[in-house]
Design an enzyme around this catalytic site. Structure first.
Site, PDB file in Angstrom:
ATOM      1  N   HIS A  72       0.280  -1.478  -0.016  1.00  0.00           N
ATOM      2  CA  HIS A  72      -0.062  -0.285   0.226  1.00  0.00           C
ATOM      3  C   HIS A  72       0.770   0.827  -0.290  1.00  0.00           C
ATOM      4  O   HIS A  72       2.140   0.696   0.678  1.00  0.00           O
ATOM      5  CB  HIS A  72      -0.448  -0.011   1.613  1.00  0.00           C
ATOM      6  CG  HIS A  72      -1.796   1.250   1.839  1.00  0.00           C
ATOM      7  ND1 HIS A  72      -1.377   2.472   1.894  1.00  0.00           N
ATOM      8  CD2 HIS A  72      -2.898   1.153   1.330  1.00  0.00           C
ATOM      9  CE1 HIS A  72      -2.724   3.271   1.770  1.00  0.00           C
ATOM     10  NE2 HIS A  72      -4.031   1.892   1.612  1.00  0.00           N
ATOM     11  N   ASP A 128       3.424  -4.038   7.881  1.00  0.00           N
ATOM     12  CA  ASP A 128       2.067  -3.392   7.536  1.00  0.00           C
ATOM     13  C   ASP A 128       1.304  -4.428   7.656  1.00  0.00           C
ATOM     14  O   ASP A 128       0.615  -4.840   7.262  1.00  0.00           O
ATOM     15  CB  ASP A 128       1.977  -2.426   6.548  1.00  0.00           C
ATOM     16  CG  ASP A 128       0.635  -1.984   6.060  1.00  0.00           C
ATOM     17  OD1 ASP A 128       0.088  -2.037   7.152  1.00  0.00           O
ATOM     18  OD2 ASP A 128       0.779  -1.402   5.288  1.00  0.00           O
ATOM     19  N   GLN A 147      -4.034  -4.613   7.194  1.00  0.00           N
ATOM     20  CA  GLN A 147      -5.294  -5.877   7.155  1.00  0.00           C
ATOM     21  C   GLN A 147      -5.435  -6.998   7.888  1.00  0.00           C
ATOM     22  O   GLN A 147      -6.012  -7.528   7.877  1.00  0.00           O
ATOM     23  CB  GLN A 147      -4.615  -6.130   5.322  1.00  0.00           C
ATOM     24  CG  GLN A 147      -5.154  -4.942   4.850  1.00  0.00           C
ATOM     25  CD  GLN A 147      -6.787  -4.814   4.941  1.00  0.00           C
ATOM     26  OE1 GLN A 147      -7.608  -4.787   4.959  1.00  0.00           O
ATOM     27  NE2 GLN A 147      -6.978  -2.959   4.328  1.00  0.00           N
ATOM     28  N   LYS A 194     -10.078  -0.232  10.993  1.00  0.00           N
ATOM     29  CA  LYS A 194     -10.516  -1.669   9.605  1.00  0.00           C
ATOM     30  C   LYS A 194     -10.859  -2.384  11.003  1.00  0.00           C
ATOM     31  O   LYS A 194     -10.835  -3.286  10.439  1.00  0.00           O
ATOM     32  CB  LYS A 194      -9.285  -1.835   9.005  1.00  0.00           C
ATOM     33  CG  LYS A 194      -9.173  -0.686   8.167  1.00  0.00           C
ATOM     34  CD  LYS A 194      -7.446  -1.351   7.060  1.00  0.00           C
ATOM     35  CE  LYS A 194      -7.037   0.353   6.326  1.00  0.00           C
ATOM     36  NZ  LYS A 194      -7.476   0.838   4.761  1.00  0.00           N
ATOM     37  N   CYS A 220      -5.167   2.492  -3.841  1.00  0.00           N
ATOM     38  CA  CYS A 220      -3.541   3.046  -2.914  1.00  0.00           C
ATOM     39  C   CYS A 220      -2.079   2.006  -3.035  1.00  0.00           C
ATOM     40  O   CYS A 220      -1.335   2.202  -2.634  1.00  0.00           O
ATOM     41  CB  CYS A 220      -3.379   2.991  -1.075  1.00  0.00           C
ATOM     42  SG  CYS A 220      -5.002   4.367  -1.080  1.00  0.00           S
TER      43      CYS A 220
HETATM   44  N1  PLP Z   1      -1.624  -0.122   4.613  1.00  0.00           N
HETATM   45  C1  PLP Z   1      -2.092  -1.154   4.222  1.00  0.00           C
HETATM   46  C2  PLP Z   1      -2.425  -2.894   3.706  1.00  0.00           C
HETATM   47  C3  PLP Z   1      -3.870  -0.589   3.951  1.00  0.00           C
HETATM   48  O1  PLP Z   1      -5.176  -1.836   3.538  1.00  0.00           O
HETATM   49  C4  PLP Z   1      -4.437   0.569   4.339  1.00  0.00           C
HETATM   50  C5  PLP Z   1      -5.776   0.844   4.219  1.00  0.00           C
HETATM   51  O2  PLP Z   1      -6.607   1.212   2.975  1.00  0.00           O
HETATM   52  C6  PLP Z   1      -3.296   1.469   5.113  1.00  0.00           C
HETATM   53  C7  PLP Z   1      -2.514   0.696   5.430  1.00  0.00           C
HETATM   54  C8  PLP Z   1      -3.385   2.718   5.555  1.00  0.00           C
HETATM   55  O3  PLP Z   1      -4.146   3.016   6.395  1.00  0.00           O
HETATM   56  P1  PLP Z   1      -5.083   4.147   7.081  1.00  0.00           P
HETATM   57  O4  PLP Z   1      -4.894   4.413   6.230  1.00  0.00           O
HETATM   58  O5  PLP Z   1      -5.858   3.007   8.084  1.00  0.00           O
HETATM   59  O6  PLP Z   1      -3.491   4.772   8.058  1.00  0.00           O
END
Ligand code: PLP
Length: 425
Positions: free
Chosen positions: A139, A216, A219, A242, A382
């Site tokens: 992401h 990260d 998910q 999430k 993203c």
């Molecule tokens: N990393 C992953 C794999 C995500 O799916 C997301 C959000 O969709 C993020 C990071 C970013 O999360 P946040 O927008 O809550 O900072």
């Protein structure tokens, strides 16, 4: 099913229990909504999950009964608010099996957690010619901060490719991770492909070269049991919103010795020990990284979300999602020409299912489904570098959580069939 926002102890998670989805759904008021004349079918939890009544109530109750600024007040409300805020931190530490609450830094989300890391650990430890290893399925939140750091420092980004089946291709891993590698950062579960990556295996490779390992978990943390020690990571980031909790709350887990060696991120109140005109010293962990008044109410309510998940049992959630995803992939495969991204075997994937139709743009798919009350996501998610690798500009993505069931998968599939008729295909 029992949920209780005020409960202050962590229940022993029930194991191998079927989720009672009907009862779960009754806990989520928003699922009674009608959208465009249809009952809401919410298949966008990978973007943000819905909230159970216990979380909504915890938020209300905090503002009704406990609201005050934390850490510095000596009055009763300030102490109550501080206690509730720090209680959540302790709960998060247990939830991911961190050694202690001091290893939990509260942020606004995964994005801020990773930026914090890049600006503190990264600024201090990455130099010219150093290598940062990412994957092709990151992401933007776990790519752009490292890209920016590499730009500032003259460091090199190396990437672990993906296979045609949507797994990480580890065949060259011993070249990609080498003695110049300072940091390896890998998404635990892809928000596009659903792939669950072998973090522990990659971490072991990184450790052989003394590299730091980041994952990260935006998910993965909502979907499966997380044990940061088993994963072998140094840092792990995720977001409350999430995983049934409020927006505006994120977590950066870090090993104590690494957090202690890092400089602060933001400067101001709360993060200091002593301030003189000629000298400033920093607060102890984790407050060194939490300047200013934090998002108290939402952190307090996140505790109720963690209780809710624990009451269901993370292992049960994982198994339920695997089963529902297998069913979704099976049903979506009936649709002619529909291309599903990511692994087919649900043992190694979570409940985000991206797909494309050969004739209809993902944005049109999403708009059509919305007119049937079905919320999905369409776009690059993203993950533009990944889209390039896949040869797509965008995909449609249905994502499932504890309150979704097979009948909603059927509704999605029937609507997709109607869509092709609507577009005269
Ligand atoms: N990393 C992953 C794999 C995500 O799916 C997301 C959000 O969709 C993020 C990071 C970013 O999360 P946040 O927008 O809550 O900072």
């Amino acid at each position: 099913m029992h949920t209780n926002a005020d409960k202050k102890t962590t229940a022993t998670p029930p194991v191998h229990r079927e989720l009672d989805v009907e009862t779960i759904r009754a806990d989520f008021p928003i699922l009674n909504e009608r959208v465009n004349g249809h009952p809401l079918v919410y298949l966008d939890s990978a973007a943000s999950s819905q909230k159970p009544r216990s979380v909504i109530n915890a938020l209300l109750e905090y503002y009704r009964r406990d609201n005050a600024n934390i850490h510095r007040g000596l009055h009763t409300l300030a102490e109550r608010a501080t206690g509730a805020y720090e209680h959540t931190r302790t709960h998060i530490a247990k939830f991911i099996n961190a050694d202690e609450p001091e290893e939990i830094v509260l942020t606004r989300g995964t994005t801020e957690a990773i930026n914090l890391l890049a600006y503190t650990w990264g600024e201090q430890n990455i130099g010219e010619g150093d290598e940062i290893v990412v994957t092709e399925m990151e992401h933007h939140a776990n790519f752009v901060p490292w890209y920016q750091l590499a730009q500032r420092k003259g460091a090199i980004i190396r990437r672990i490719p993906i296979t045609v089946c949507g797994h990480l291709d580890l065949s060259d891993i011993d070249t990609i991770i080498n003695s110049r590698t300072k940091l390896v950062t890998v998404v635990h579960m892809s928000n596009v492909l659903g792939t669950i990556n072998p973090i522990a295996e990659i971490a072991a490779k990184a450790k052989k070269h003394g590299a730091i390992v980041v994952s990260d978990g935006a998910q993965a943390a909502p979907a499966m049991p997380i044990d940061v020690k088993d994963l072998g990571v140094d840092f792990y980031a995720f977001s409350s919103h999430k995983m049934l909790g409020p927006t505006g709350v994120g977590v950066l887990y870090g090993k104590r010795h690494l957090l202690e060696a890092m400089p602060p991120f933001n400067f101001g109140g709360e993060m200091i020990q002593e301030v003189r005109f000629d000298k400033v010293t920093w607060a102890e962990l984790p407050h060194k990284f939490e300047a200013g008044t934090p998002n108290i109410a939402d952190v307090v309510a996140f505790d109720a979300a963690l209780h809710y998940l624990e009451d269901l049992g993370m292992e049960n959630i994982h198994r339920y999602e695997r089963d529902l995803t297998a069913y979704a992939i099976e049903r979506l495969s009936e649709l002619p020409g529909l291309e599903i991204q990511g692994p087919r075997e649900t043992e190694q994937r979570g409940a985000a299912v991206s797909f494309t139709d050969p004739d209809i743009h993902p944005h049109d798919i999403s708009t059509f489904l919305d007119s049937h009350g079905i919320a999905i996501r369409a776009g690059h998610h993203c993950a533009q570098p990944l889209m390039r690798v896949l040869g797509k500009v965008a995909t449609a993505r249905a994502s499932f959580y504890v309150y979704n069931d097979r009948s909603e998968v059927d509704t999605l599939v029937e609507a997709l069939k109607d869509m092709r008729k609507y577009f005269c295909l």
